[in-house]
Design a protein around this motif. Sequence first.
Motif, PDB file in Angstrom:
ATOM      1  N   ILE B 364       1.048  -1.074   0.077  1.00 55.26           N
ATOM      2  CA  ILE B 364      -0.088   0.031   0.027  1.00 55.26           C
ATOM      3  C   ILE B 364       0.972   1.253  -0.020  1.00 55.26           C
ATOM      4  O   ILE B 364       0.593   2.336  -0.936  1.00 55.26           O
ATOM      5  N   ALA B 365       1.950   1.125   0.817  1.00 55.08           N
ATOM      6  CA  ALA B 365       2.781   2.443   0.730  1.00 55.08           C
ATOM      7  C   ALA B 365       3.300   2.684  -0.689  1.00 55.08           C
ATOM      8  O   ALA B 365       3.511   3.973  -1.079  1.00 55.08           O
ATOM      9  N   ASN B 366       3.656   1.663  -1.582  1.00 56.41           N
ATOM     10  CA  ASN B 366       4.114   1.662  -2.990  1.00 56.41           C
ATOM     11  C   ASN B 366       3.269   2.126  -3.659  1.00 56.41           C
ATOM     12  O   ASN B 366       3.514   3.324  -4.752  1.00 56.41           O
ATOM     13  N   ILE B 367       1.754   1.903  -3.512  1.00 55.44           N
ATOM     14  CA  ILE B 367       0.912   2.372  -4.374  1.00 55.44           C
ATOM     15  C   ILE B 367       0.542   4.009  -3.880  1.00 55.44           C
ATOM     16  O   ILE B 367       0.408   4.629  -5.172  1.00 55.44           O
ATOM     17  N   MET B 368       0.403   4.009  -2.746  1.00 51.56           N
ATOM     18  CA  MET B 368       0.012   5.363  -2.427  1.00 51.56           C
ATOM     19  C   MET B 368       0.965   6.619  -2.612  1.00 51.56           C
ATOM     20  O   MET B 368       0.575   7.623  -3.076  1.00 51.56           O
ATOM     21  N   SER B 369       2.371   6.156  -2.904  1.00 47.39           N
ATOM     22  CA  SER B 369       3.337   6.855  -2.912  1.00 47.39           C
ATOM     23  C   SER B 369       3.202   7.503  -4.424  1.00 47.39           C
ATOM     24  O   SER B 369       3.453   8.610  -4.688  1.00 47.39           O
ATOM     25  N   THR B 370       2.627   6.747  -5.448  1.00 48.17           N
ATOM     26  CA  THR B 370       2.307   7.403  -6.734  1.00 48.17           C
ATOM     27  C   THR B 370       1.275   8.594  -6.472  1.00 48.17           C
ATOM     28  O   THR B 370       1.524   9.672  -7.457  1.00 48.17           O
ATOM     29  N   PHE B 371       0.555   8.813  -5.715  1.00 49.22           N
ATOM     30  CA  PHE B 371      -0.223   9.871  -5.495  1.00 49.22           C
ATOM     31  C   PHE B 371       0.290  10.932  -4.431  1.00 49.22           C
ATOM     32  O   PHE B 371      -0.358  11.836  -4.140  1.00 49.22           O
ATOM     33  N   GLY B 372       1.491  10.621  -3.913  1.00 48.49           N
ATOM     34  CA  GLY B 372       2.179  11.560  -3.033  1.00 48.49           C
ATOM     35  C   GLY B 372       1.311  11.204  -1.488  1.00 48.49           C
ATOM     36  O   GLY B 372       1.317  12.261  -0.718  1.00 48.49           O
ATOM     37  N   LEU B 373       0.726  10.180  -1.442  1.00 49.68           N
ATOM     38  CA  LEU B 373       0.207  10.117  -0.030  1.00 49.68           C
ATOM     39  C   LEU B 373       0.827   8.807   0.756  1.00 49.68           C
ATOM     40  O   LEU B 373       1.569   8.150   0.186  1.00 49.68           O
ATOM     41  N   PRO B 374       0.837   9.099   2.274  1.00 47.29           N
ATOM     42  CA  PRO B 374       1.453   8.055   3.063  1.00 47.29           C
ATOM     43  C   PRO B 374       0.371   7.242   3.272  1.00 47.29           C
ATOM     44  O   PRO B 374      -0.820   7.098   2.634  1.00 47.29           O
ATOM     45  N   SER B 375       0.907   5.876   3.778  1.00 46.33           N
ATOM     46  CA  SER B 375       0.047   4.634   3.702  1.00 46.33           C
ATOM     47  C   SER B 375      -1.040   4.861   5.016  1.00 46.33           C
ATOM     48  O   SER B 375      -1.765   3.929   4.851  1.00 46.33           O
ATOM     49  N   CYS B 376      -0.814   5.841   5.983  1.00 47.13           N
ATOM     50  CA  CYS B 376      -1.520   5.828   6.969  1.00 47.13           C
ATOM     51  C   CYS B 376      -1.867   4.548   7.530  1.00 47.13           C
ATOM     52  O   CYS B 376      -0.826   3.952   7.764  1.00 47.13           O
ATOM     53  N   THR B 377      -3.166   4.226   8.134  1.00 49.14           N
ATOM     54  CA  THR B 377      -3.295   2.949   8.805  1.00 49.14           C
ATOM     55  C   THR B 377      -4.158   1.994   7.774  1.00 49.14           C
ATOM     56  O   THR B 377      -4.797   1.207   8.254  1.00 49.14           O
ATOM     57  N   TRP B 378      -4.076   2.417   6.468  1.00 44.30           N
ATOM     58  CA  TRP B 378      -4.963   1.366   5.634  1.00 44.30           C
ATOM     59  C   TRP B 378      -4.425  -0.010   5.542  1.00 44.30           C
ATOM     60  O   TRP B 378      -5.431  -0.765   5.790  1.00 44.30           O
ATOM     61  N   PRO B 379      -3.268  -0.417   5.714  1.00 48.92           N
ATOM     62  CA  PRO B 379      -2.801  -1.907   5.806  1.00 48.92           C
ATOM     63  C   PRO B 379      -3.348  -2.239   6.973  1.00 48.92           C
ATOM     64  O   PRO B 379      -3.895  -3.610   7.045  1.00 48.92           O
ATOM     65  N   PHE B 380      -3.462  -1.666   8.184  1.00 47.83           N
ATOM     66  CA  PHE B 380      -4.090  -2.270   9.423  1.00 47.83           C
ATOM     67  C   PHE B 380      -5.440  -2.679   9.080  1.00 47.83           C
ATOM     68  O   PHE B 380      -5.975  -3.746   9.522  1.00 47.83           O
ATOM     69  N   CYS B 381      -6.301  -1.629   8.628  1.00 45.82           N
ATOM     70  CA  CYS B 381      -7.438  -1.955   8.375  1.00 45.82           C
ATOM     71  C   CYS B 381      -8.037  -2.878   7.529  1.00 45.82           C
ATOM     72  O   CYS B 381      -8.693  -3.817   7.912  1.00 45.82           O
ATOM     73  N   LEU B 382      -7.384  -3.055   6.349  1.00 46.41           N
ATOM     74  CA  LEU B 382      -7.729  -4.071   5.398  1.00 46.41           C
ATOM     75  C   LEU B 382      -7.261  -5.522   6.049  1.00 46.41           C
ATOM     76  O   LEU B 382      -7.978  -6.407   5.911  1.00 46.41           O
ATOM     77  N   SER B 383      -6.026  -5.623   6.668  1.00 40.60           N
ATOM     78  CA  SER B 383      -5.689  -6.812   6.949  1.00 40.60           C
ATOM     79  C   SER B 383      -6.518  -7.216   8.223  1.00 40.60           C
ATOM     80  O   SER B 383      -7.037  -8.412   8.461  1.00 40.60           O
ATOM     81  N   ALA B 384      -6.843  -6.499   9.058  1.00 38.91           N
ATOM     82  CA  ALA B 384      -7.770  -6.703  10.406  1.00 38.91           C
ATOM     83  C   ALA B 384      -8.952  -7.059   9.906  1.00 38.91           C
ATOM     84  O   ALA B 384      -9.663  -8.127  10.406  1.00 38.91           O
TER      85      ALA B 384
END
Lengths: 508, 508, 508
Positions: B364-384
């Motif tokens: 997610i960090a790699n994908i979101m960096s394309t838009f200049g975004l940090p990954s925030c806590t998306w990985p936690f939300c999606l995995s949990a």
Amino acid sequence: MPGTHSAKDIHQEIICSTPPACSSRAAAFTELQPLMANPDPPTERDDSPVDKDPEQPGPRNQQRARACFLKGLSYFSGDMKVFGKWMERQFFLLQLLDWVLRGAAQVMFVNNPLSGLIIFAGLILQNYWWALNGFVGTLFATISALILQQNRGAIASGLYGYNGILVGLLMAVFSDKGDWYWWLMLPNIFLSMMCPIVSSALASINSRWDLPVFTLPFNILVCLHIVATGHYNHYFPQVLIQPRTELPNITWADIDVSRLFMSVPVGVGQVYGCDNPWTGGIFIISLFISSPITCAHAVLGSAVGMVSGLALAAPFGDIYFGLWGYNCVLACIAIGGMFYALTWQVHLLAIACAFFCAYLGSAIANIMSTFGLPSCTWPFCLSALTFLLLTTGISRIYKLPLAKVTYPEKNLRYYWKLKKQEKIQMADKERMESEEEQKHVKEEMMVNEKDQLRQKLERLEEQRSAGEASDDKDEETRVKSHPPAVKLLGTEDVRHSDLTEVTVADSV
Amino acid sequence: MPGTHSAKDIHQEIICSTPPACSSRAAAFTELQPLMANPDPPTERDDSPVDKDPEQPGPRNQQRARACFLKGLSYFSGDMKVFGKWMERQFFLLQLLDWVLRGAAQVMFVNNPLSGLIIFAGLILQNYWWALNGFVGTLFATISALILQQNRGAIASGLYGYNGILVGLLMAVFSDKGDWYWWLMLPNIFLSMMCPIVSSALASINSRWDLPVFTLPFNILVCLHIVATGHYNHYFPQVLIQPRTELPNITWADIDVSRLFMSVPVGVGQVYGCDNPWTGGIFIISLFISSPITCAHAVLGSAVGMVSGLALAAPFGDIYFGLWGYNCVLACIAIGGMFYALTWQVHLLAIACAFFCAYLGSAIANIMSTFGLPSCTWPFCLSALTFLLLTTGISRIYKLPLAKVTYPEKNLRYYWKLKKQEKIQMADKERMESEEEQKHVKEEMMVNEKDQLRQKLERLEEQRSAGEASDDKDEETRVKSHPPAVKLLGTEDVRHSDLTEVTVADSV
Amino acid sequence: MPGTHSAKDIHQEIICSTPPACSSRAAAFTELQPLMANPDPPTERDDSPVDKDPEQPGPRNQQRARACFLKGLSYFSGDMKVFGKWMERQFFLLQLLDWVLRGAAQVMFVNNPLSGLIIFAGLILQNYWWALNGFVGTLFATISALILQQNRGAIASGLYGYNGILVGLLMAVFSDKGDWYWWLMLPNIFLSMMCPIVSSALASINSRWDLPVFTLPFNILVCLHIVATGHYNHYFPQVLIQPRTELPNITWADIDVSRLFMSVPVGVGQVYGCDNPWTGGIFIISLFISSPITCAHAVLGSAVGMVSGLALAAPFGDIYFGLWGYNCVLACIAIGGMFYALTWQVHLLAIACAFFCAYLGSAIANIMSTFGLPSCTWPFCLSALTFLLLTTGISRIYKLPLAKVTYPEKNLRYYWKLKKQEKIQMADKERMESEEEQKHVKEEMMVNEKDQLRQKLERLEEQRSAGEASDDKDEETRVKSHPPAVKLLGTEDVRHSDLTEVTVADSV
């Protein structure tokens, strides 16, 4: 990958397991009941003429031979239920092998270990290392499902393996380290073992709309791996995929018709990431063994994908490489007979879905290339889910309940049976109504007779008691005055009241 | 952030509010009822031996001291129910402060104002401006929830504040204008006040699967702000985040083991966007106060994240900075005892989830960096969410209903109670069945006795009426002819019919 | 696009079809029933004073004139139900034209063929080729819905056309081949015909939360087309859209106030992709004809969008071009009276939604530009869905059931009626309770009287039979012994038993 067979369903279905031969018997059996009840012979019968003329000896031998042939065929076509049943009593490792082979074939919605075996042969023809990774993926996905105690029937149908084989294969295909890079086994095993978890989670969501999960777990996990590591990773580098900023000029003179035709089997092969046309051809054979309808739609889908590619001015190289075909293959199989019962309307819908899938495929490939990702089978998943969510007033487009999905031929029989049952129910209803009327007439007659009998009895009583005291007359009038009150009670009580009345009358 | 406590639940739970001390009492209380009904003593008892030997004076004093200590502990550990109850009668602003502090701690699933206070102390240690923004965010998110008349119990548990604190903090962290840029307060307040709206909307969707919304509202709103303004905005410029096109060479010799170990508390601190290891340490202490299980899983998750980073060849800088840890911290807490009852199987599942989360985090960090975004806590939300959607046949993996989620220790007690109740119900059922059988036997005996009595009565009647007129004989036959008619009535009516029979017989 | 009108609803609603004039009558009618039952006149009445003083002749003429005017107005304002009803009996092609025109207006949630006609006029003013593509899109989307046998009522309301017009229009707008490139018709027709399929699929999902599909099918399909072909495609090249890497310096002196004000109608026009302010003005007029509330919220939304653009330091060019307005226009209409009943609270919510939508619009535009995509109406869809999913304790924020959504004025009347019914039910309940008490008292009195009568009768019987034979005494005791047995029957049977008793008594 017909969603979630519960073990129960499998046991129910085992009764008429051997498809072509048994079908006529099953049909005959299901028709027996209505035949007993309904004297009119059904006009539309789809059973083979095996049982029709048991007197004629000549055709009978032919029929026997044909039945034998069909029965023999049934042992290795369809979903090989008899074999699966036999397997249940075997050694665990043999069972696991059966599940792995079925899992390999389930990518194409085929629940058949023989097809799986042929598919593995095709993969070996393509690349030993890829085949090994695919096998490891299927194996560990199945083992993980066993550890997580997922539905045993679904595991035995290979429904937890097909994402594993795709994860294993495509990780090997997209690895930039080349073949025989053994470290790749680590993420391969980890992600294969994640498959049942993601499958189960997605099934929790999709089951609300009675939808299968398709290859979504594979798409999610492979994209996860590729994007998490990327092209520049030191341990697990991926093949570089970059967005296209320019398209080559297309000159129709350059087109290579033979390669264009070859792109159809290549498209089928690309479902497993294989670009060898022979491998694709072997896959087509493996489909034909299990289900000719599936096979036909696979070829049709691949052709539709090729045409779409030409229509949208795609580079010829991509079309030859089968990149426009594989999603359409899967979408066309899924809609054309697998999750809908195959009718002409559904056939047209499957073609529409294949075209939509090709369009979507181009779109998704362009978007995902921005992240260095291949389009995997996202286009197939999204287009097939869209077409399965469609609600329509057309009665000939019948979406099967997920628990009833097996393979196109059997789905079709299920649909026909359902249609027939509906007809029979309709006929039954009509018959019931007419019978009800007759019953009413009869009952009225009965009641009249009863009344007459009672009146006779009363008259007899009167005659008998004519010589007795005048007090008894009051009693009689009481008996006569009862019926209006009794009418207010329920029908069950009426008979009982009649009885009591009679006893009362007797006791008088 | 245990989903949606209704106010009702809170009142129900207040009965056994003080966790460690009260647990034995609650257990004893719940066991009293079955003990009364069931003479067999239960074999498995998990209560402490406090109430077992009330005669011995020595241990009793110790127990008293221990109970006192535990009771004292309960006032500021767990979810501080007693304090919350006391707060309900206080001045509104004090209540609001309680909710804000609870909101600050709810980021880590901790419903405890003391933990919240310590967390704010940690934030102040990190950066005054960030702490201020976090406070403003929590405050306005809570106020907005009050205006929108959201569930009061949920507000009081801080469930509408935790997204606010993260929105406030991370907007300050990612702002490129540096500290004390007061205009930032405007979007901060606006987006904080949007939190309850987005939370409520997401809860409408997630509640269908009995899932919490986690930090999804924060993820959505902060990503919204960052991508809506971007690095080049004149008013609210964001820190420049760019996709990585090359990874530095990793030489294992360069590794700094002390910094690697430090990355564990830093990972915990990064949940709030803080890179100060002392701040992370303070956060770990605040977790320990409320729930040791949560604290252990937080540290474990951070360690798993660090290992994953090393395994996937991440730059050491990212690992030291805690970027691989914070999502795993949250995922490990959520699965390990918070939404599942903690057993060994669940513990392993939590570790698997942490690994999956680390993988997903990198993707997610790699994908979101394309838009200049940090990954925030998306990985936690999606995995949990994926791991919470998992359905499994393993009985020891028990997902708590969302309304029953409090904190790991209490969840565990709830699970044990449930298990015990199941056992008791099982025992009860068996007992009931045996009793039922005995009853049947008794009833049959009763019926037989009754029959005998009736026969005696009849015989007496016969003897009595033997000397009377012959007309009475008809009456007697009527009595005898009744039973078959009576059989048609329900069992309830049988007794009644018996009565009428008797009256009829009497009246004769 | 008010979700899914079933044909049934339409027939029910036709009764009070002509909005402003009929409203008073409908209100009067619905109030008659409670008036009959309830002697107290309702205090709050929202009907016009038409029927109030039928004696005064002067005002009556005025009222008649006003009623006539309102009735005349009703023929072409609102949803033109009378016209739609009349159309049902016309030639099929005329009906189809009606549906196409309604479809064109449904983009703005307006179910009115006249508005649709005016909108087409505005489109022609903008660009002939675009208007033609829009018409073809609407036509084929409607035809496709007919082929797929979608809900006839929904088709007749234009709910299957509005995505078609947007697909057709925007494909023409974003085509890089310029006007009159006839090959564009092919993908236009294909994608328009896909609209009902995607709509139906999305409706299957959204209906679980009673949500409309808004313009999601359009968004999906147009993005699909643009990204599938892209700027470099040889057949269907798209306008080049690139992510912004730098923002121009904003100097407030450069601002052009007249163009800023002009951006409000331009924003309304941009809903259909038109940048001509006159076209926008024509659209505003077409909205006013059908529903003034919709019109007001459209203008308000566009203004909010403009202000948001200024607040977020957007380039003035984008603001002038209406790119900040059109999503807010749609979001403000949807929330402000269309799917919520318009109250002050809802009005504020609509403004909040418009601000949120503007924020979201900027974010989505930045993200989608990475893929060369315009933001379409994604921001509107996502923000409106979020605000429709909101659950709140505020009773004055009432979300209408999707089947009851028509247009703001009628929705409001529905809401008022509902409120009134609630009040009446409350009053009825209270009245019922008091009546119930009175009834009980009366019944008790009745029972007492009955008992007295019976006792009298019995006494009479006794006196009559006193001179008769002693055998009758047994009979009497039997009659007396009946009641306890009868008590066991249901209350209904008690009266019946009384009857039998009486007959029995008579017959004695």
